[in-house]
Design a protein around this motif. Structure first.
Motif, mmCIF file in Angstrom:
data_model
loop_
_atom_site.group_PDB
_atom_site.id
_atom_site.type_symbol
_atom_site.label_atom_id
_atom_site.label_comp_id
_atom_site.label_asym_id
_atom_site.label_seq_id
_atom_site.Cartn_x
_atom_site.Cartn_y
_atom_site.Cartn_z
ATOM 1 N N PRO A 1 -0.613 5.036 9.515
ATOM 2 C CA PRO A 1 -1.423 6.176 10.521
ATOM 3 C C PRO A 1 -0.799 5.726 12.061
ATOM 4 O O PRO A 1 -0.854 6.595 12.860
ATOM 5 N N GLU A 2 -0.452 4.882 12.559
ATOM 6 C CA GLU A 2 -0.263 4.582 13.858
ATOM 7 C C GLU A 2 1.423 5.447 14.088
ATOM 8 O O GLU A 2 1.736 5.927 15.420
ATOM 9 N N MET A 3 2.007 5.388 12.943
ATOM 10 C CA MET A 3 3.231 6.375 13.433
ATOM 11 C C MET A 3 3.118 7.575 13.645
ATOM 12 O O MET A 3 3.679 8.182 14.566
ATOM 13 N N ILE A 4 2.556 7.920 12.467
ATOM 14 C CA ILE A 4 2.165 9.324 12.735
ATOM 15 C C ILE A 4 1.386 9.577 13.941
ATOM 16 O O ILE A 4 1.619 11.063 14.158
ATOM 17 N N ASN A 5 0.650 9.023 14.082
ATOM 18 C CA ASN A 5 -0.281 9.140 15.593
ATOM 19 C C ASN A 5 0.687 9.209 16.658
ATOM 20 O O ASN A 5 1.011 10.202 17.304
ATOM 21 N N THR A 6 1.558 8.827 16.930
ATOM 22 C CA THR A 6 2.920 8.397 17.603
ATOM 23 C C THR A 6 3.817 9.545 17.804
ATOM 24 O O THR A 6 4.357 10.056 18.718
ATOM 25 N N LEU A 7 4.018 9.761 15.582
ATOM 26 C CA LEU A 7 5.081 11.097 15.903
ATOM 27 C C LEU A 7 4.036 12.059 17.177
ATOM 28 O O LEU A 7 4.886 13.071 16.999
ATOM 29 N N GLN A 8 2.899 12.666 16.582
ATOM 30 C CA GLN A 8 2.382 13.986 16.987
ATOM 31 C C GLN A 8 2.456 13.296 18.645
ATOM 32 O O GLN A 8 2.301 14.690 18.956
ATOM 33 N N LEU A 9 1.887 12.768 18.903
ATOM 34 C CA LEU A 9 2.432 12.700 20.504
ATOM 35 C C LEU A 9 3.850 12.920 21.183
ATOM 36 O O LEU A 9 3.351 13.294 21.971
ATOM 37 N N ALA A 10 4.807 12.994 20.083
ATOM 38 C CA ALA A 10 6.145 12.751 20.972
ATOM 39 C C ALA A 10 6.163 14.472 20.482
ATOM 40 O O ALA A 10 6.842 14.498 21.686
ATOM 41 N N GLU A 11 5.599 14.545 19.398
ATOM 42 C CA GLU A 11 6.148 16.075 18.831
ATOM 43 C C GLU A 11 4.930 17.319 20.219
ATOM 44 O O GLU A 11 5.846 18.346 21.035
ATOM 45 N N GLU B 1 0.772 -1.321 0.322
ATOM 46 C CA GLU B 1 -0.449 0.335 -0.255
ATOM 47 C C GLU B 1 1.086 1.129 -0.122
ATOM 48 O O GLU B 1 0.152 2.490 -0.717
ATOM 49 N N TYR B 2 1.830 1.198 0.441
ATOM 50 C CA TYR B 2 3.226 2.813 0.797
ATOM 51 C C TYR B 2 3.825 2.595 -0.871
ATOM 52 O O TYR B 2 3.486 3.443 -1.239
ATOM 53 N N PHE C 1 6.947 5.350 7.568
ATOM 54 C CA PHE C 1 7.476 6.356 8.994
ATOM 55 C C PHE C 1 6.459 7.974 8.498
ATOM 56 O O PHE C 1 6.072 8.458 9.479
ATOM 57 N N ASN C 2 6.517 7.473 7.157
ATOM 58 C CA ASN C 2 5.984 9.096 6.444
ATOM 59 C C ASN C 2 4.560 8.603 6.321
ATOM 60 O O ASN C 2 3.874 9.502 6.070
ATOM 61 N N VAL D 1 18.900 -3.954 0.859
ATOM 62 C CA VAL D 1 18.670 -3.129 1.569
ATOM 63 C C VAL D 1 18.777 -2.171 1.071
ATOM 64 O O VAL D 1 17.284 -1.420 2.353
ATOM 65 N N ILE D 2 18.699 -1.516 0.165
ATOM 66 C CA ILE D 2 17.724 0.085 -0.816
ATOM 67 C C ILE D 2 16.775 -0.362 -0.437
ATOM 68 O O ILE D 2 15.035 0.549 0.328
ATOM 69 N N LEU D 3 15.520 -1.922 -0.777
ATOM 70 C CA LEU D 3 14.494 -1.361 -0.468
ATOM 71 C C LEU D 3 13.713 -2.383 0.544
ATOM 72 O O LEU D 3 12.798 -1.264 1.189
ATOM 73 N N LEU D 4 14.853 -2.057 1.291
ATOM 74 C CA LEU D 4 13.875 -2.080 3.041
ATOM 75 C C LEU D 4 14.518 -0.651 3.084
ATOM 76 O O LEU D 4 13.230 -0.441 4.483
ATOM 77 N N VAL D 5 14.533 -0.106 3.324
ATOM 78 C CA VAL D 5 15.149 1.307 3.912
ATOM 79 C C VAL D 5 13.830 2.462 3.314
ATOM 80 O O VAL D 5 13.418 3.091 4.107
ATOM 81 N N ALA D 6 13.466 2.274 1.711
ATOM 82 C CA ALA D 6 12.415 2.773 1.115
ATOM 83 C C ALA D 6 11.097 2.337 2.232
ATOM 84 O O ALA D 6 10.306 3.095 2.498
ATOM 85 N N ILE D 7 11.434 1.204 2.712
ATOM 86 C CA ILE D 7 9.538 0.657 2.808
ATOM 87 C C ILE D 7 10.237 1.019 4.532
ATOM 88 O O ILE D 7 8.527 1.603 5.021
ATOM 89 N N PHE D 8 10.518 1.135 5.132
ATOM 90 C CA PHE D 8 11.232 1.628 6.372
ATOM 91 C C PHE D 8 10.670 3.478 6.622
ATOM 92 O O PHE D 8 9.764 3.607 8.160
ATOM 93 N N ILE D 9 10.973 4.005 5.478
ATOM 94 C CA ILE D 9 10.438 5.659 5.313
ATOM 95 C C ILE D 9 9.218 5.825 4.508
ATOM 96 O O ILE D 9 9.062 6.836 5.261
ATOM 97 N N LEU D 10 8.518 4.855 4.330
ATOM 98 C CA LEU D 10 7.667 5.470 3.987
ATOM 99 C C LEU D 10 6.535 4.855 4.752
ATOM 100 O O LEU D 10 5.495 5.245 5.035
#
Length: 213
Positions: A149-159, A70-71, A145-146, A134-143
């Motif tokens: 939804p759960e990651m975005i919520n975590t970042l908003q709470l952290a901010e 989906e990313y 992160f951005n 390795v490049i593919l995994l880096v791309a997956i983790f960055i996508l």
């Protein structure tokens, strides 16, 4: 190579009883052994391609695989698939070419050159395959992160709590360690898979250097 080692032991024990095997016979033995090794490298590459193709088809309907896809948009998924299989097809074509060259060679120098080329091809394949993953995994983790939804919520709470950069550092440090460990395990797998065959080729090469005709 066991046959050659046994012959050497016989020479040492029974130098006066048996005629020494000629260099041409040693070459023929090394040639046959090298051909067998390169043939196995080629067959393993085909089996690996078939395995990953089957794995891809098996995981097509898997929930976690679908969530990762989906990313990426359709063009990205197609491009990744083409590159991945393109790498595998390209290299097992090279393995086949190396196999044919070693099979038909009739000179010590040519056989030595083809052995070196085969070893280099295998090393390049391992490097390219691991680099791509390795490049593919880096791309997956960055996508993730951005876009997750759960990651975005975590970042908003952290901010909100003033811990945004700490969360980012922890996340990317964990990603870096995970990718490094995975890449290391993958490298170990490929070294075990192809390593024994490469050692046999290296031993053949060293034996060929002793032949002078």
């Amino acid at each position: 190579m066991e046959e050659l080692d046994l012959l050497k032991k016989d020479w040492q024990k029974n130098e006066n009883k048996f005629p020494r095997v000629s260099e041409k016979e040693i070459y023929a033995m090394l040639h046959k052994n090298s051909t067998s090794v390169v043939k196995w490298i080629f067959l393993i590459s085909i089996l690996e391609f078939a395995f990953f193709l089957g794995l891809t088809l098996l995981l097509n309907d898997n929930t976690s695989t679908s969530s990762i896809e989906e990313y990426f948009n359709d063009y990205m998924v197609t491009g990744i698939t083409v590159i991945d299989y393109g790498i595998m097809i390209y290299f097992f074509c090279l393995f086949y070419i190396n196999y044919k060259k070693i099979t038909t060679t009739d000179k010590v120098q040519n056989l030595m050159a083809n052995i070196l080329k085969t070893r280099k091809t295998v090393s390049n394949y391992i490097f390219v395959k691991i680099t791509f993953i390795v490049i593919l995994l880096v791309a997956i983790f960055i996508l993730y992160f951005n876009n997750e939804p759960e990651m975005i919520n975590t970042l908003q709470l952290a901010e909100a709590k003033g811990r945004f950069f700490i969360v980012c550092i922890v996340y990317f440090a964990a990603v870096a360690v995970s990718i490094a460990v995975f890449a290391g395990l993958l490298w170990l797998f490929y070294r075990l898979l192809y390593g024994l065959l490469l050692k046999r080729l290296k031993k053949n090469y060293n034996e060929l250097k002793k032949i002078d005709f």
